[in-house]
Design an enzyme around this catalytic site. Sequence first.
Site, PDB file in Angstrom:
ATOM      1  N   GLY A  40      54.823  53.569  32.906  1.00 41.55           N
ATOM      2  CA  GLY A  40      53.572  52.895  33.275  1.00 41.55           C
ATOM      3  C   GLY A  40      53.182  51.798  32.303  1.00 41.55           C
ATOM      4  O   GLY A  40      52.348  50.955  32.614  1.00 41.55           O
ATOM      5  N   GLY A  41      53.775  51.830  31.101  1.00 36.37           N
ATOM      6  CA  GLY A  41      53.549  50.761  30.126  1.00 36.37           C
ATOM      7  C   GLY A  41      52.097  50.625  29.700  1.00 36.37           C
ATOM      8  O   GLY A  41      51.289  51.548  29.847  1.00 36.37           O
ATOM      9  N   CYS A  43      49.754  48.737  30.935  1.00 34.84           N
ATOM     10  CA  CYS A  43      48.802  48.697  32.057  1.00 34.84           C
ATOM     11  C   CYS A  43      48.242  50.078  32.378  1.00 34.84           C
ATOM     12  O   CYS A  43      47.030  50.280  32.406  1.00 34.84           O
ATOM     13  CB  CYS A  43      49.492  48.101  33.278  1.00 34.84           C
ATOM     14  N   GLY A 185      36.803  36.846  21.821  1.00 38.08           N
ATOM     15  CA  GLY A 185      35.956  36.967  23.022  1.00 38.08           C
ATOM     16  C   GLY A 185      36.737  36.650  24.284  1.00 38.08           C
ATOM     17  O   GLY A 185      36.200  36.070  25.220  1.00 38.08           O
ATOM     18  N   GLU A 207      34.108  34.935  17.969  1.00 36.66           N
ATOM     19  CA  GLU A 207      35.098  34.159  18.706  1.00 36.66           C
ATOM     20  C   GLU A 207      35.291  32.810  18.023  1.00 36.66           C
ATOM     21  O   GLU A 207      34.330  32.115  17.705  1.00 36.66           O
ATOM     22  CB  GLU A 207      34.658  33.992  20.174  1.00 36.66           C
ATOM     23  N   VAL A 241      37.496  34.329  11.514  1.00 34.81           N
ATOM     24  CA  VAL A 241      37.544  35.540  10.691  1.00 34.81           C
ATOM     25  C   VAL A 241      38.494  35.308   9.514  1.00 34.81           C
ATOM     26  O   VAL A 241      39.637  34.897   9.705  1.00 34.81           O
ATOM     27  CB  VAL A 241      37.986  36.761  11.537  1.00 34.81           C
ATOM     28  N   ALA A 318      49.551  42.295  34.468  1.00 35.65           N
ATOM     29  CA  ALA A 318      50.364  43.327  35.118  1.00 35.65           C
ATOM     30  C   ALA A 318      50.832  42.881  36.500  1.00 35.65           C
ATOM     31  O   ALA A 318      51.979  43.114  36.888  1.00 35.65           O
ATOM     32  CB  ALA A 318      49.562  44.619  35.230  1.00 35.65           C
ATOM     33  N   HIS A 443      30.642  39.083  57.921  1.00 37.00           N
ATOM     34  CA  HIS A 443      29.229  38.932  57.565  1.00 37.00           C
ATOM     35  C   HIS A 443      28.547  40.303  57.606  1.00 37.00           C
ATOM     36  O   HIS A 443      28.815  41.068  58.529  1.00 37.00           O
ATOM     37  CB  HIS A 443      28.543  37.992  58.562  1.00 37.00           C
TER      38      HIS A 443
HETATM   39  P1  NAD Z   1      43.008  36.605  24.993  1.00 36.54           P
HETATM   40  O1  NAD Z   1      44.036  35.583  24.772  1.00 36.54           O
HETATM   41  O2  NAD Z   1      42.416  36.775  26.343  1.00 36.54           O
HETATM   42  O3  NAD Z   1      41.750  36.323  24.007  1.00 36.54           O
HETATM   43  C1  NAD Z   1      41.887  36.258  22.634  1.00 36.54           C
HETATM   44  C2  NAD Z   1      40.696  35.502  22.057  1.00 36.54           C
HETATM   45  O4  NAD Z   1      40.715  35.658  20.654  1.00 36.54           O
HETATM   46  C3  NAD Z   1      40.728  34.016  22.343  1.00 36.54           C
HETATM   47  O5  NAD Z   1      39.517  33.628  22.918  1.00 36.54           O
HETATM   48  C4  NAD Z   1      40.938  33.397  20.947  1.00 36.54           C
HETATM   49  O6  NAD Z   1      40.291  32.165  20.796  1.00 36.54           O
HETATM   50  C5  NAD Z   1      40.320  34.443  20.048  1.00 36.54           C
HETATM   51  N1  NAD Z   1      40.845  34.442  18.690  1.00 36.54           N
HETATM   52  C6  NAD Z   1      42.122  34.317  18.291  1.00 36.54           C
HETATM   53  N2  NAD Z   1      42.206  34.415  16.948  1.00 36.54           N
HETATM   54  C7  NAD Z   1      40.936  34.600  16.481  1.00 36.54           C
HETATM   55  C8  NAD Z   1      40.353  34.783  15.195  1.00 36.54           C
HETATM   56  N3  NAD Z   1      41.119  34.814  14.090  1.00 36.54           N
HETATM   57  N4  NAD Z   1      39.017  34.958  15.091  1.00 36.54           N
HETATM   58  C9  NAD Z   1      38.250  34.955  16.216  1.00 36.54           C
HETATM   59  N5  NAD Z   1      38.739  34.787  17.438  1.00 36.54           N
HETATM   60  C10 NAD Z   1      40.072  34.621  17.587  1.00 36.54           C
HETATM   61  O7  NAD Z   1      43.621  37.956  24.447  1.00 36.54           O
HETATM   62  P2  NAD Z   1      43.154  39.469  24.622  1.00 36.54           P
HETATM   63  O8  NAD Z   1      41.739  39.550  25.018  1.00 36.54           O
HETATM   64  O9  NAD Z   1      43.584  40.133  23.358  1.00 36.54           O
HETATM   65  O10 NAD Z   1      44.019  39.964  25.849  1.00 36.54           O
HETATM   66  C11 NAD Z   1      45.426  40.044  25.714  1.00 36.54           C
HETATM   67  C12 NAD Z   1      46.159  39.886  27.005  1.00 36.54           C
HETATM   68  O11 NAD Z   1      45.935  40.993  27.845  1.00 36.54           O
HETATM   69  C13 NAD Z   1      45.773  38.634  27.734  1.00 36.54           C
HETATM   70  O12 NAD Z   1      46.958  37.986  28.119  1.00 36.54           O
HETATM   71  C14 NAD Z   1      45.039  39.140  28.923  1.00 36.54           C
HETATM   72  O13 NAD Z   1      45.247  38.314  30.067  1.00 36.54           O
HETATM   73  C15 NAD Z   1      45.598  40.544  29.135  1.00 36.54           C
HETATM   74  N6  NAD Z   1      44.544  41.394  29.696  1.00 36.54           N
HETATM   75  C16 NAD Z   1      44.173  41.226  30.977  1.00 36.54           C
HETATM   76  C17 NAD Z   1      43.136  41.967  31.498  1.00 36.54           C
HETATM   77  C18 NAD Z   1      42.719  41.776  32.914  1.00 36.54           C
HETATM   78  O14 NAD Z   1      43.481  41.214  33.686  1.00 36.54           O
HETATM   79  N7  NAD Z   1      41.524  42.179  33.297  1.00 36.54           N
HETATM   80  C19 NAD Z   1      42.458  42.880  30.701  1.00 36.54           C
HETATM   81  C20 NAD Z   1      42.844  43.004  29.395  1.00 36.54           C
HETATM   82  C21 NAD Z   1      43.896  42.259  28.906  1.00 36.54           C
END
Ligand code: NAD
Length: 458
Positions: A40-41, A43, A185, A207, A241, A318, A443
Amino acid sequence: MSAKVYELMIIGGGPAGYNAAERASEAGLDTVLFEARALGGVCLNEGCIPTKTLLYSAKIFDHAVHGAPYGVTFDGAKIDHPFIIDRKDRVVKTLTGGVGAALRAHKVEVVNAFAKITGRGAAGFEIEADGKKYTGRRLLVCSGSEAALPPIPGLRESVASGFGLTNREILALREVPARLAVIGGGVIGMEMASYFNSIGTEVTVLEMLDHVGGPTDPEIAGILKKNYEKRGVKFMLGARVTSVGTASVTCEYEGKTVEVPCDKVLIAIGRRAVSSGFGLENIGVLCERGAIVTDGRGRTNVAGVWAAGDVNGKSMLAHTAYREGEAAVRDMLGQRDEVSYDSIPSVIYTQPEVASVGLTAAAAKARGIEVIEKTVTMNMSGRYLAENEKGDGVIKLVVGREHKNLLGVHVIGGYASEIIYGCALMVERQMRLSEIEKYVFPHPTVCEVIREACYSIR
Ligand code: NAD
């Protein structure tokens, strides 16, 4: 007797790997799948599904607490975080068990061990797992991704001590931190900020960029942030950060060094492909910036080797992985299939939900395409009004100026995650607005607003 030669060996049992294994086996390929952890990895075990389980409990609680504008009040509504974590574990177990059963039903051989590619012999690619040797004519690499941990002082140490959490640890956390700092964020950051805000944690999102939601349309990202500010989440945008301590995070913010005290830190600053440590170099597979280089059919630079899912670093979703796995299998079978990366929907499961597909206006401009952008309020929908007091949901269409064809849809508001699927079909086919108008939308629904938006572009 000569050793068995599989027709396909798959490394990784996440969405790319398990789906590809089922499709390959259905097509008659004798398939073995290696998975070192749980089927399932990310996801199913520590990503999409556990998160959605938590967020659904939070949604029920939020409805209970914020029901007054709808004439519903509860006294003493409570949320039980450890119970929610236990329920999440049960949901995950059911789903991963289902994947195992489906693989068995498809007669895929599953090896629950770490696979190492040792080389290529006359009969095919060679793998060692759990002290045994396996040979296969074809190889599909679906080794996934892991949380990125950049060299910020104290970051790795924080994970080792339990103060810092990635998506893996936060989904197993049983206690509720009083204060949570979220670094990043993006998608994970916003979904987890949402959950912990609902259950009473004081959340601060740090962020680096000037907006949340990563590549989300800026107007929609702004609405998302405003909603969470109203709910009490603190945002520090443009915060870099610089170190993680044992009870705080330090950043450069608005020209000053600021220390943010907290009880836990979520590290959600992106993911990196898992492409080393299992012998790709022994068969010469090309990687760039840590990800396996593939074409739209999943082919790598080595004939007989395909890759699918997060390991190619393309979309890291995923549902993309699923599609890439099956496209790779079709390619192995000599059937023409290619993943269309321009119409992959993405969703952020916040409240309100955010979903998008296709180009933003800025992305279209970068490609030299002239577009019309139209934002329509969801308050045009009777259903939306009925269900949302003071809702600020919108649907934005990005339309090619010349042909009035749909290039992108960006949504914030209830049901966005379900609406976006229909939009993906329209964007994939680059449908003209005049065609979309001829379809009947049910609708009362929120998606009716798409038709209204079409009529408003002339
Ligand atoms: P992300 O790339 O969505 O967001 C990472 C954020 O961290 C960016 O906005 C970036 O600017 C910020 N950032 C990077 N370095 C930083 C720093 N030093 N200080 C402050 N901010 C910093 O990555 P994620 O949220 O870790 O998600 C990872 C992956 O997992 C993504 O590819 C996402 O699409 C996938 N994911 C998808 C879903 C979904 O489809 N609902 C849910 C969770 C994760």
